[in-house]
Design a protein around this motif. Structure first.
Motif, PDB file in Angstrom:
ATOM      1  N   ARG A   1      10.638 -10.820 -67.762  1.00  0.00           N
ATOM      2  CA  ARG A   1      10.287 -12.206 -68.061  1.00  0.00           C
ATOM      3  C   ARG A   1      11.223 -12.732 -69.139  1.00  0.00           C
ATOM      4  O   ARG A   1      11.547 -12.023 -70.094  1.00  0.00           O
ATOM      5  N   VAL A   2      11.652 -13.964 -68.978  1.00  0.00           N
ATOM      6  CA  VAL A   2      12.535 -14.591 -69.960  1.00  0.00           C
ATOM      7  C   VAL A   2      11.956 -15.950 -70.329  1.00  0.00           C
ATOM      8  O   VAL A   2      11.192 -16.552 -69.570  1.00  0.00           O
ATOM      9  N   GLU A   3      12.328 -16.433 -71.505  1.00  0.00           N
ATOM     10  CA  GLU A   3      11.872 -17.745 -71.967  1.00  0.00           C
ATOM     11  C   GLU A   3      12.716 -18.828 -71.312  1.00  0.00           C
ATOM     12  O   GLU A   3      13.841 -19.105 -71.737  1.00  0.00           O
ATOM     13  N   ALA A   4      12.190 -19.405 -70.267  1.00  0.00           N
ATOM     14  CA  ALA A   4      12.903 -20.434 -69.520  1.00  0.00           C
ATOM     15  C   ALA A   4      11.907 -21.449 -68.999  1.00  0.00           C
ATOM     16  O   ALA A   4      11.428 -21.336 -67.855  1.00  0.00           O
ATOM     17  N   PRO A   5      11.529 -22.422 -69.832  1.00  0.00           N
ATOM     18  CA  PRO A   5      10.538 -23.408 -69.369  1.00  0.00           C
ATOM     19  C   PRO A   5      11.006 -24.206 -68.171  1.00  0.00           C
ATOM     20  O   PRO A   5      10.199 -24.647 -67.353  1.00  0.00           O
ATOM     21  N   GLU A   6      12.321 -24.412 -68.049  1.00  0.00           N
ATOM     22  CA  GLU A   6      12.845 -25.190 -66.934  1.00  0.00           C
ATOM     23  C   GLU A   6      13.001 -24.358 -65.671  1.00  0.00           C
ATOM     24  O   GLU A   6      13.356 -24.882 -64.615  1.00  0.00           O
ATOM     25  N   GLY A   7      12.747 -23.062 -65.755  1.00  0.00           N
ATOM     26  CA  GLY A   7      12.891 -22.189 -64.596  1.00  0.00           C
ATOM     27  C   GLY A   7      14.179 -21.389 -64.656  1.00  0.00           C
ATOM     28  O   GLY A   7      15.144 -21.774 -65.332  1.00  0.00           O
ATOM     29  N   VAL A   8      14.201 -20.277 -63.952  1.00  0.00           N
ATOM     30  CA  VAL A   8      15.380 -19.406 -63.908  1.00  0.00           C
ATOM     31  C   VAL A   8      16.290 -19.883 -62.792  1.00  0.00           C
ATOM     32  O   VAL A   8      15.884 -19.953 -61.620  1.00  0.00           O
ATOM     33  N   GLN A   9      17.518 -20.218 -63.151  1.00  0.00           N
ATOM     34  CA  GLN A   9      18.473 -20.711 -62.172  1.00  0.00           C
ATOM     35  C   GLN A   9      19.081 -19.554 -61.391  1.00  0.00           C
ATOM     36  O   GLN A   9      19.365 -18.484 -61.948  1.00  0.00           O
ATOM     37  N   ALA A  10      19.274 -19.759 -60.123  1.00  0.00           N
ATOM     38  CA  ALA A  10      19.891 -18.737 -59.281  1.00  0.00           C
ATOM     39  C   ALA A  10      21.374 -18.620 -59.584  1.00  0.00           C
ATOM     40  O   ALA A  10      22.018 -19.604 -59.986  1.00  0.00           O
ATOM     41  N   PRO A  11      21.978 -17.454 -59.438  1.00  0.00           N
ATOM     42  CA  PRO A  11      23.414 -17.300 -59.691  1.00  0.00           C
ATOM     43  C   PRO A  11      24.234 -18.040 -58.644  1.00  0.00           C
ATOM     44  O   PRO A  11      23.727 -18.362 -57.557  1.00  0.00           O
ATOM     45  N   PRO A  12      25.484 -18.313 -58.921  1.00  0.00           N
ATOM     46  CA  PRO A  12      26.325 -18.987 -57.915  1.00  0.00           C
ATOM     47  C   PRO A  12      26.512 -18.134 -56.666  1.00  0.00           C
ATOM     48  O   PRO A  12      26.257 -16.926 -56.664  1.00  0.00           O
ATOM     49  N   ALA A  13      26.985 -18.770 -55.627  1.00  0.00           N
ATOM     50  CA  ALA A  13      27.093 -18.076 -54.338  1.00  0.00           C
ATOM     51  C   ALA A  13      28.088 -16.930 -54.386  1.00  0.00           C
ATOM     52  O   ALA A  13      27.933 -15.937 -53.665  1.00  0.00           O
ATOM     53  N   TRP A  14      29.134 -17.042 -55.217  1.00  0.00           N
ATOM     54  CA  TRP A  14      30.149 -16.000 -55.242  1.00  0.00           C
ATOM     55  C   TRP A  14      29.724 -14.776 -56.070  1.00  0.00           C
ATOM     56  O   TRP A  14      30.406 -13.753 -56.066  1.00  0.00           O
TER      57      TRP A  14
END
Length: 326
Positions: free
Chosen positions: A98-111
């Motif tokens: 778990r991480v502190e990310a109120p805006e949500g965890v962003q997915a990594p780029p496609a590459w």
């Protein structure tokens, strides 16, 4: 009956959150589990009775019947085994990081190729701590924490013990909202007490008293260094019912209505906390409503009890600055 032999009991209403018993002392969930187990066993028996020997059929069906009975009737830590198994499955499928990310965890780029799963955002049950110490909960409600002391129950006479139990029972019967009583052991730091004794020793009127104070401070320092000291802490958490009242139609916007309900709930729970302090004072129990700093410290210790205490946070109107040596 002799007064010294009076039973130390107090009548407390039953837990209204307990599920209703509908059949032979069983709840609806237990009846459903047993019914499904019986249907599976009956279907299995009718499907295999004409094709397999009875011993083989019994070997196949007995674990099913026993598993269903255990799942319906057994309990673990006060929780039904079916709910415990469901909670275990949810825990196994949920993300552990778990991480502190109120805006949500962003997915990594496609590459970017990532091994494993992304961490999930950390959702704490407490949204904020108000200046008066009332906690704003993530579900929309509010709560207050009261720190209570203890009484030497075993040193009281039988009549005094009966009076304490009766008074405590009256306080429990007066509660009209959910209350949680938490008793925990926490480490004790005697360094502040040792420093206070050493500072006050020179001001004592007699040299013998000064030496006694220094000896006592040395004893406490040695005790603190050589032993892992623990103290018992009693915390009483009182909640309000603002979340249940959020379906009330108010002539305001949704955000303003939520803020009004939260402020009203905070005032109610603060009043209930003060009433709890007065009620416990009748028992001879010293209690206090935790302010914002104390409530924050309790939350930090509960999340990470083995780590060092966090530094005191600055208030809303205080200046935050840092001085560095040249």
């Amino acid at each position: 009956m002799n007064r010294d032999d009076e039973a130390l009991t107090a009548k407390i209403p039953a837990d209204v959150e307990q599920p209703d018993k509908i059949l032979y002392g069983l709840t609806a969930r237990q009846v459903a589990i047993l019914a499904v187990t019986g249907l599976l066993a009956s279907w299995g028996y009718m499907a295999m009775a004409d094709r397999l020997p009875f011993t083989v059929v019994a070997t196949v069906l007995l674990p099913v019947i026993g598993g269903g009975a255990v799942l319906a009737l057994a309990r673990h830590d006060g929780m039904g085994l079916d709910r415990f198994v469901l909670a275990a499955l949810v825990h196994l499928r949920s993300r552990k990081a778990r991480v502190e990310a109120p805006e949500g965890v962003q997915a990594p780029p496609a590459w970017c190729r990532m091994r494993g799963r992304l961490p999930a955002p950390l959702r704490l049950p407490v949204r904020a701590v108000r200046e008066d110490g009332v906690m704003e909960l993530a579900d929309g409600g509010t709560a207050a924490v009261v720190r209570a002391g203890t009484v030497a129950f075993g040193l009281r006479t039988a009549a005094e013990q009966a009076a304490l139990v009766a008074a405590f029972g009256r306080w429990l019967n007066s509660l009209e909202a959910p209350v949680q009583i938490l008793v925990r052991a926490r480490p004790v730091d005697l360094s502040a007490l040792v420093a206070q004794l050493i500072e006050a020793a020179p001001r004592l009127p007699d040299p013998a008293l000064e030496q006694a104070a220094r000896d006592h401070a040395a004893y406490l320092a040695d005790l603190d260094a050589s032993r892992e000291l623990l103290t018992r802490e009693v915390l009483i958490v009182l909640r309000d019912t603002a979340r249940e009242q959020q379906n009330i139609t108010l002539p305001w916007t949704k955000s303003k209505a939520r803020r009004v309900l939260r402020d009203a709930g905070a005032a109610v729970v603060a009043r209930r906390a003060e009433e709890a302090v007065r009620s416990l004072a009748v028992l001879g129990v010293t209690a206090e409503v935790l302010d914002a700093a104390a409530c924050t410290a309790v939350l930090a210790e509960s999340l990470s009890p083995a780590d060092a205490r966090l530094p005191e946070a600055a208030g809303p109107g205080e200046l935050i600055s840092a001085a560095e040596g040249l």
